[in-house]
Scaffold this motif. Structure first.
Motif, PDB file in Angstrom:
ATOM      1  N   ILE A 118       0.818  -1.223  -0.206  1.00 46.41           N
ATOM      2  CA  ILE A 118       0.135   0.403   0.012  1.00 46.41           C
ATOM      3  C   ILE A 118       1.243   1.283   0.477  1.00 46.41           C
ATOM      4  O   ILE A 118       1.627   1.238   0.777  1.00 46.41           O
ATOM      5  CB  ILE A 118      -0.730   0.000   1.329  1.00 46.41           C
ATOM      6  N   TYR A 119       0.143   1.902  -1.006  1.00 43.36           N
ATOM      7  CA  TYR A 119       1.523   3.372  -0.662  1.00 43.36           C
ATOM      8  C   TYR A 119      -0.056   4.279  -0.967  1.00 43.36           C
ATOM      9  O   TYR A 119      -0.800   4.682  -1.675  1.00 43.36           O
ATOM     10  CB  TYR A 119       2.200   3.571  -1.781  1.00 43.36           C
ATOM     11  N   TRP A 120       0.508   5.348   0.349  1.00 50.11           N
ATOM     12  CA  TRP A 120      -0.545   6.089   0.461  1.00 50.11           C
ATOM     13  C   TRP A 120       0.229   7.979  -0.004  1.00 50.11           C
ATOM     14  O   TRP A 120       0.725   8.123   1.041  1.00 50.11           O
ATOM     15  CB  TRP A 120      -1.098   6.730   1.605  1.00 50.11           C
ATOM     16  N   GLY A 121      -0.261   8.539  -1.072  1.00 47.92           N
ATOM     17  CA  GLY A 121       0.411  10.018  -1.138  1.00 47.92           C
ATOM     18  C   GLY A 121      -0.660  10.969  -0.615  1.00 47.92           C
ATOM     19  O   GLY A 121      -2.063  11.074  -0.799  1.00 47.92           O
TER      20      GLY A 121
ATOM     21  N   VAL B 152       3.789  10.081  -5.287  1.00 47.44           N
ATOM     22  CA  VAL B 152       3.988   8.482  -4.673  1.00 47.44           C
ATOM     23  C   VAL B 152       4.117   7.638  -5.687  1.00 47.44           C
ATOM     24  O   VAL B 152       5.083   6.435  -5.525  1.00 47.44           O
ATOM     25  CB  VAL B 152       2.317   7.841  -4.223  1.00 47.44           C
ATOM     26  N   HIS B 153       3.888   7.792  -6.919  1.00 45.14           N
ATOM     27  CA  HIS B 153       4.551   6.787  -8.154  1.00 45.14           C
ATOM     28  C   HIS B 153       5.373   6.408  -8.510  1.00 45.14           C
ATOM     29  O   HIS B 153       5.829   5.352  -8.071  1.00 45.14           O
ATOM     30  CB  HIS B 153       3.914   7.226  -9.465  1.00 45.14           C
ATOM     31  N   LYS B 154       6.356   7.537  -7.956  1.00 52.64           N
ATOM     32  CA  LYS B 154       8.054   7.475  -7.783  1.00 52.64           C
ATOM     33  C   LYS B 154       8.491   6.537  -6.768  1.00 52.64           C
ATOM     34  O   LYS B 154       9.158   5.986  -7.172  1.00 52.64           O
ATOM     35  CB  LYS B 154       8.447   9.009  -8.200  1.00 52.64           C
ATOM     36  N   SER B 155       7.606   6.674  -5.981  1.00 47.39           N
ATOM     37  CA  SER B 155       8.359   5.538  -4.474  1.00 47.39           C
ATOM     38  C   SER B 155       8.273   4.597  -4.644  1.00 47.39           C
ATOM     39  O   SER B 155       8.966   3.608  -4.777  1.00 47.39           O
ATOM     40  CB  SER B 155       7.733   5.834  -3.566  1.00 47.39           C
ATOM     41  N   ILE B 156       6.974   3.860  -5.904  1.00 49.55           N
ATOM     42  CA  ILE B 156       6.853   3.166  -6.243  1.00 49.55           C
ATOM     43  C   ILE B 156       7.553   2.593  -7.013  1.00 49.55           C
ATOM     44  O   ILE B 156       8.052   1.140  -7.720  1.00 49.55           O
ATOM     45  CB  ILE B 156       5.152   2.671  -6.852  1.00 49.55           C
TER      46      ILE B 156
ATOM     47  N   ILE C 290       1.076  -7.820   4.209  1.00 50.62           N
ATOM     48  CA  ILE C 290       0.621  -5.984   4.011  1.00 50.62           C
ATOM     49  C   ILE C 290       1.806  -5.512   4.395  1.00 50.62           C
ATOM     50  O   ILE C 290       2.298  -5.416   4.886  1.00 50.62           O
ATOM     51  CB  ILE C 290      -0.570  -6.356   4.407  1.00 50.62           C
ATOM     52  N   HIS C 291       1.968  -4.501   3.343  1.00 39.77           N
ATOM     53  CA  HIS C 291       3.236  -3.500   3.714  1.00 39.77           C
ATOM     54  C   HIS C 291       2.444  -2.268   3.714  1.00 39.77           C
ATOM     55  O   HIS C 291       2.030  -1.570   3.028  1.00 39.77           O
ATOM     56  CB  HIS C 291       4.325  -3.921   3.134  1.00 39.77           C
ATOM     57  N   PHE C 292       3.206  -1.243   4.249  1.00 42.04           N
ATOM     58  CA  PHE C 292       2.449  -0.148   4.196  1.00 42.04           C
ATOM     59  C   PHE C 292       3.754   1.463   3.969  1.00 42.04           C
ATOM     60  O   PHE C 292       4.778   1.242   4.656  1.00 42.04           O
ATOM     61  CB  PHE C 292       1.369   0.556   5.086  1.00 42.04           C
ATOM     62  N   VAL C 293       3.925   1.864   2.742  1.00 47.28           N
ATOM     63  CA  VAL C 293       4.653   3.377   2.757  1.00 47.28           C
ATOM     64  C   VAL C 293       3.772   4.528   2.437  1.00 47.28           C
ATOM     65  O   VAL C 293       3.552   4.851   1.538  1.00 47.28           O
ATOM     66  CB  VAL C 293       5.590   3.228   1.328  1.00 47.28           C
ATOM     67  N   PRO C 294       3.652   5.511   3.137  1.00 46.55           N
ATOM     68  CA  PRO C 294       2.767   7.040   3.117  1.00 46.55           C
ATOM     69  C   PRO C 294       3.603   7.704   2.528  1.00 46.55           C
ATOM     70  O   PRO C 294       5.239   7.392   2.881  1.00 46.55           O
ATOM     71  CB  PRO C 294       2.842   7.326   4.594  1.00 46.55           C
ATOM     72  N   VAL C 295       3.675   8.174   1.734  1.00 42.39           N
ATOM     73  CA  VAL C 295       4.514   9.791   0.669  1.00 42.39           C
ATOM     74  C   VAL C 295       4.093  10.914   0.871  1.00 42.39           C
ATOM     75  O   VAL C 295       2.717  11.336   0.808  1.00 42.39           O
ATOM     76  CB  VAL C 295       4.612   9.154  -0.705  1.00 42.39           C
ATOM     77  N   LEU C 296       5.039  11.725   1.507  1.00 42.94           N
ATOM     78  CA  LEU C 296       4.469  13.156   1.636  1.00 42.94           C
ATOM     79  C   LEU C 296       5.217  14.182   0.688  1.00 42.94           C
ATOM     80  O   LEU C 296       6.561  14.376   0.151  1.00 42.94           O
ATOM     81  CB  LEU C 296       4.947  13.529   2.648  1.00 42.94           C
ATOM     82  N   SER C 297       4.360  14.898   0.115  1.00 41.64           N
ATOM     83  CA  SER C 297       4.280  15.715  -1.402  1.00 41.64           C
ATOM     84  C   SER C 297       5.128  17.592  -0.863  1.00 41.64           C
ATOM     85  O   SER C 297       5.996  17.379  -1.740  1.00 41.64           O
ATOM     86  CB  SER C 297       3.618  15.776  -2.820  1.00 41.64           C
ATOM     87  N   GLN C 298       4.636  17.489   0.499  1.00 46.23           N
ATOM     88  CA  GLN C 298       4.897  18.984   0.921  1.00 46.23           C
ATOM     89  C   GLN C 298       5.535  18.808   2.447  1.00 46.23           C
ATOM     90  O   GLN C 298       4.444  19.405   3.285  1.00 46.23           O
ATOM     91  CB  GLN C 298       4.274  19.830   0.287  1.00 46.23           C
ATOM     92  N   SER C 299       5.974  17.687   2.762  1.00 47.92           N
ATOM     93  CA  SER C 299       6.765  17.548   4.029  1.00 47.92           C
ATOM     94  C   SER C 299       7.105  18.014   4.583  1.00 47.92           C
ATOM     95  O   SER C 299       7.842  19.521   3.936  1.00 47.92           O
ATOM     96  CB  SER C 299       7.298  16.665   3.693  1.00 47.92           C
ATOM     97  N   ASN C 300       6.680  18.111   5.965  1.00 49.84           N
ATOM     98  CA  ASN C 300       8.091  19.984   6.895  1.00 49.84           C
ATOM     99  C   ASN C 300       9.260  19.109   6.860  1.00 49.84           C
ATOM    100  O   ASN C 300       9.536  17.296   6.742  1.00 49.84           O
ATOM    101  CB  ASN C 300       7.209  20.024   7.982  1.00 49.84           C
ATOM    102  N   GLU C 301      10.572  19.859   7.534  1.00 50.11           N
ATOM    103  CA  GLU C 301      11.112  19.176   8.096  1.00 50.11           C
ATOM    104  C   GLU C 301      11.769  18.064   9.207  1.00 50.11           C
ATOM    105  O   GLU C 301      12.369  17.148   8.605  1.00 50.11           O
ATOM    106  CB  GLU C 301      12.424  20.403   8.959  1.00 50.11           C
TER     107      GLU C 301
END
Length: 336
Positions: free
Chosen positions: A236-239, A281-285, A261-272
């Motif tokens: 599971i990839y959640w962007g 998210v698709h680039k993490s995949i 089951i495996h999970f990877v959260p991906v943030l496009s505007q993350s803080n420090e």
């Protein structure tokens, strides 16, 4: 406890014999066909190959004494009296499911974060909505154009429909839902709809990619996979934009409790402070899977995300027929 086996699919579940076979099949995530669930329509008719079933009271109207003598049974009414082997064609295509218009009542509303709210709709006890994991409904209110929302809970038999609604700037219906809709309000729904649904007969490992509230149908798929004890690997990839947009902790819980089951959260505007994945998210995949040839990929979220992902995944070996998508179009026409 008795064992029930569908010899068409090889799927097995257990029942204590106190509930109708159909009820227990749906609880265990099996897509047995059904209609009225009152013993009249005959849509849940199956052939009993081995074992014994019985009815409380007489033979239901939806089946004839001759059919009973030939080994047939109405699963919505019969209860197991022993281990049972039966034959019934489980639903595996949207063409097998009737699109219905039903009344519904808002059972609960909960704000999940600053711009996502969760609504549970209750269908009258005399009705039912059968759907496949991943499909959506149109929510209908007389003052607005119908709006499509993905069903966020796995198919079951409790008459509840879980929706995740994101507040859209300028969106009249979503503003109404956030600011005016109340518990016990009456609405209508039409569905199920859409050809985005989980192909559970495949043996391929699965990559589920969600963007924002595209997590809703992904949740339905994962809950269904867990209920049916699916042993395929699920990634599971959640962007989302930032951490607050990860409005549920369920994906990490699933990963903690299920080895497949495996999970990877991906943030496009993350803080420090964010120590996890960043960017699209698709680039993490793409980074994690050098060759996507042997995978099925389900993508749900904004159209640009889905479009970019599809192109990139094909370039990395994905077979086009193994890509299933549902792109959310946030338009004021109510279309999805």
């Amino acid at each position: 406890m008795f064992t029930i086996e569908n010899q068409v699919t090889g799927k097995v579940f257990r029942t204590d014999g106190d509930s109708a076979i159909l009820d227990d099949a749906l609880i265990h995530g099996l897509n047995f066909p059904y209609g009225c669930q009152k013993g009249f329509c005959g849509k849940c008719k199956a052939t009993i190959i081995e074992g014994e079933v019985g009815y409380e009271g007489g033979i239901p109207n939806g089946i004839t004494p001759e059919e009973v003598a030939d080994g047939m049974a109405l699963l919505c009414q019969c209860r197991a009296k022993s281990d049972v082997a039966l034959v019934i064609d489980e639903l595996n295509s949207v063409a097998d499911i009737e699109v219905r218009t039903l009344p519904c009542k808002v059972q609960s509303i909960e704000r999940l974060n600053h711009d996502v709210t969760q609504i549970f709709l209750k269908i009258p006890n005399a009705e039912s909505l059968q759907y496949l994991a991943g499909q959506y409904i149109d929510l209908i209110h007389p003052d607005f154009e119908p709006r499509a929302f993905s069903i966020a809970n796995a198919p079951g038999n409790d008459g509840l429909i879980d929706l995740h609604v994101r507040l859209i700037e300028g969106g009249k219906f979503t503003n109404f839902i956030f600011n005016q809709l109340r518990e016990k309000s009456l609405l209508q729904l039409e569905g199920p709809k859409g050809d985005f649904f989980f192909r559970e007969d495949s043996k391929k490992p699965v990559i589920l990619m969600a963007g924002g509230t595209g997590f809703a149908p992904i949740k339905s798929i994962v809950e269904h996979a867990i209920a049916t004890k699916l042993d395929r690997s699920i990634y599971i990839y959640w962007g989302v934009r930032n951490e607050v947009d990860l409005y549920m902790d369920l994906p990490q819980q699933w990963a903690n409790e299920n080895d497949n089951i495996h999970f990877v959260p991906v943030l496009s505007q993350s803080n420090e402070d964010w120590q996890g994945r960043k960017g699209f998210v698709h680039k993490s995949i793409l980074r994690d899977f050098e060759d996507l040839t042997g995978y099925e990929i389900y993508a749900c979220g904004p159209p640009e995300m889905v479009k970019s992902a599809a192109k990139s995944f094909v370039e990395q070996g994905m077979i086009q027929d193994n890509f299933f998508s549902d792109a959310f179009v946030f338009a004021f026409t109510g279309k999805k």
